[in-house]
Design a protein around this motif. Structure first.
Motif, mmCIF file in Angstrom:
data_model
loop_
_atom_site.group_PDB
_atom_site.id
_atom_site.type_symbol
_atom_site.label_atom_id
_atom_site.label_comp_id
_atom_site.label_asym_id
_atom_site.label_seq_id
_atom_site.Cartn_x
_atom_site.Cartn_y
_atom_site.Cartn_z
ATOM 1 N N ARG A 167 -9.243 -8.196 1.393
ATOM 2 C CA ARG A 167 -7.840 -8.114 1.964
ATOM 3 C C ARG A 167 -7.033 -9.231 1.725
ATOM 4 N NH1 ARG A 167 -7.739 -9.211 8.226
ATOM 5 N NH2 ARG A 167 -8.076 -11.257 7.606
ATOM 6 N N ASP A 168 -7.744 -10.520 1.443
ATOM 7 C CA ASP A 168 -6.968 -11.621 1.185
ATOM 8 C C ASP A 168 -6.436 -11.572 -0.352
ATOM 9 O OD1 ASP A 168 -7.586 -12.570 3.490
ATOM 10 O OD2 ASP A 168 -9.376 -14.108 2.588
ATOM 11 N N LEU A 169 -7.253 -10.964 -1.157
ATOM 12 C CA LEU A 169 -6.558 -10.935 -2.690
ATOM 13 C C LEU A 169 -5.346 -9.749 -2.454
ATOM 14 C CD1 LEU A 169 -6.846 -10.729 -5.658
ATOM 15 C CD2 LEU A 169 -8.729 -8.958 -5.741
ATOM 16 N N VAL A 170 -5.626 -8.615 -2.112
ATOM 17 C CA VAL A 170 -4.641 -7.560 -1.810
ATOM 18 C C VAL A 170 -3.224 -8.329 -1.295
ATOM 19 C CG1 VAL A 170 -3.851 -5.391 -1.235
ATOM 20 C CG2 VAL A 170 -6.110 -5.559 -1.845
ATOM 21 N N GLY A 171 -3.558 -9.296 -0.291
ATOM 22 C CA GLY A 171 -2.333 -9.536 0.162
ATOM 23 C C GLY A 171 -1.433 -10.343 -0.721
ATOM 24 N N ARG A 172 -1.936 -11.044 -1.887
ATOM 25 C CA ARG A 172 -1.151 -11.459 -2.962
ATOM 26 C C ARG A 172 -0.208 -10.584 -3.650
ATOM 27 N NH1 ARG A 172 -6.323 -14.153 -5.399
ATOM 28 N NH2 ARG A 172 -5.013 -14.005 -7.400
ATOM 29 N N PHE A 173 -0.640 -9.336 -3.592
ATOM 30 C CA PHE A 173 0.094 -8.568 -4.011
ATOM 31 C C PHE A 173 1.206 -7.541 -3.341
ATOM 32 C CE2 PHE A 173 -3.487 -9.069 -6.735
ATOM 33 C CZ PHE A 173 -3.189 -8.979 -8.045
ATOM 34 N N ASN A 174 2.537 -7.997 -3.266
ATOM 35 C CA ASN A 174 3.365 -7.569 -2.286
ATOM 36 C C ASN A 174 3.366 -6.040 -2.140
ATOM 37 O OD1 ASN A 174 3.798 -10.205 -1.671
ATOM 38 N ND2 ASN A 174 5.828 -10.329 -2.947
ATOM 39 N N THR A 175 3.563 -5.427 -3.344
ATOM 40 C CA THR A 175 3.606 -3.743 -3.331
ATOM 41 C C THR A 175 2.568 -2.945 -3.238
ATOM 42 O OG1 THR A 175 3.629 -3.785 -5.691
ATOM 43 C CG2 THR A 175 5.625 -4.397 -4.757
#
Length: 394
Positions: A131-139
């Motif tokens: 979840r933290d990783l995906v949060g770095r990719f805004n789209t």
């Protein structure tokens, strides 16, 4: 043993393919004018450099390379489909606790020229790292699915996709730039419910990775194929492709049902969710297209233990699917196929083991037989668990 992986265009060959480092040779993906059309395994400097690299590659390549080269030289019309408009797509990565792989996959997806809705389904994670990783990719959208199982995650993706086509890629794979566009161009025929593509090894650093590639890997050839039940036995649906590189119409659920949540990773059945879906697509009278220009790159299992588990799981899943077809669908073709498959595996047990350039610290024939023998019971137990949990069955 280590093999380098090289991606070359026969029209623009590099002056030298031999890398620095301890590589004995290379697996070469061969393109013609950018299009994947063949592969070759070449050894490095076996004759003191007397044979030019181009000649060594061409001598090891298949006929598909020469056909593609001739088509290019003669400027023949492009046989690839060219629809006036491509369908919209949601790209899905089902993942669990593999953030390093996932980051590479997401980076590759976002680098494609064709933008799409991207959805990460985090399947029964043990922590919040994904979840933290995906949060770095805004789209990129994130969805947590607490129930374990790859087919559970796939069904969750189908329910939450925003587009008419859902393209699946594994978290340990990276797309070629035109991967998605090539998959989508094949959906013009309304009878096509699934499209698959070519998957090549991104690295061959261990004997286990080389062994998996040697035994076929995820490569299904270099010619576009249109499959239906007339030219492909539905029980051999894996010949049409694999879940690492597949796109489905979202209406596949209405046509043939959901992914069977008693199959694939995260269940006792270990694998087979994609193969079972392909089987049902073909049995229902629909088509699957394999297009090798829809290319992605996969990191094969690096250790012998991982490869052994994978080979065991594939056979277990194969017989799980046959058990499902026989016991729960009453398919009369399932039992004779099961018997023939057991006989084939038994014969392999008593045949001399082949000698390869790579070494395997286990008997692959015995591993596959043990997996096959366990498949029926594994599926029955997995199905009982799925029923108890209220999971879907395809």
């Amino acid at each position: 043993m280590r093999l380098a992986v090289r991606d070359i265009d026969i029209l623009d060959l590099p002056p030298d393919l031999e890398p620095t480092g301890d590589y004995q040779g290379a697996l070469v993906l061969i393109r013609v004018a950018g299009r994947p059309c063949g592969q070759a395994v070449i050894a490095f400097d076996t004759d003191g450099g007397k044979t030019p690299i181009k000649d060594r590659i061409l001598s090891a390549a298949g006929s598909s390379v020469f056909e593609a080269w001739l088509r290019h030289r003669l400027a023949l019309p492009d046989p690839s489909p060219t629809p006036s408009q491509l369908p919209k797509a949601t790209v899905v990565i089902c993942t669990r606790d593999r953030t390093e792989d996932l980051e590479r996959c997401l980076t590759g997806l976002l680098a494609m020229p064709d933008k799409a809705d991207i959805l990460v389904v985090d399947n029964a994670p043990s922590n919040e790292a994904t979840r933290d990783l995906v949060g770095r990719f805004n789209t990129v959208r994130y969805l947590r699915e607490p129930r374990p199982g790859l087919d559970v995650a796939r069904n969750t993706a189908l329910r939450n996709a925003e587009a008419e086509v859902v393209a699946f890629i594994d978290d340990d794979a990276v797309p070629d730039p035109l991967w998605l566009k090539t998959l989508l161009r094949n959906f013009e025929d309304p009878l096509v419910l699934a499209v698959t593509g070519l998957t090549m090894a991104v690295e061959l650093e261990t004997d286990s990775q080389i062994a998996f590639q040697h035994f076929g890997g995820f490569c299904r050839g270099f010619r576009r194929q249109v499959y239906d039940a007339h030219n492909l036995d539905p029980f051999t649906g894996w010949h049409a492709g694999a879940g690492v590189n597949m796109a489905l119409r979202r209406t596949i659920v209405d046509a043939v049902g959901w992914f069977d949540e008693a199959l694939d990773a995260g269940t006792l059945s270990l694998a087979g969710g994609d193969t079972d879906m392909f089987r049902r697509v073909l049995e229902a009278g629909y088509r699957i297209i394999y297009d090798p220009e829809a290319l992605n790159w996969h990191r094969h299992r690096r250790s012998s233990k991982e490869l052994q588990q994978q080979m065991y799981g594939y056979e277990a899943a194969s017989f799980a699917i046959l058990t499902k077809a026989l016991v729960f669908e009453g398919n009369p073709r399932a039992l004779p196929r099961m018997v023939r498959s057991y006989i084939r595996l038994l014969r392999r047990l008593f045949q001399p083991r082949h000698t390869h350039q790579f070494s395997l610290p286990y008997n692959d024939a015995l591993t596959q037989f043990r997996g096959a023998a366990s498949g029926p019971v594994r599926y029955l137990r997995a199905r009982a668990r799925a029923l108890k949990a209220g999971h879907k069955r395809g």
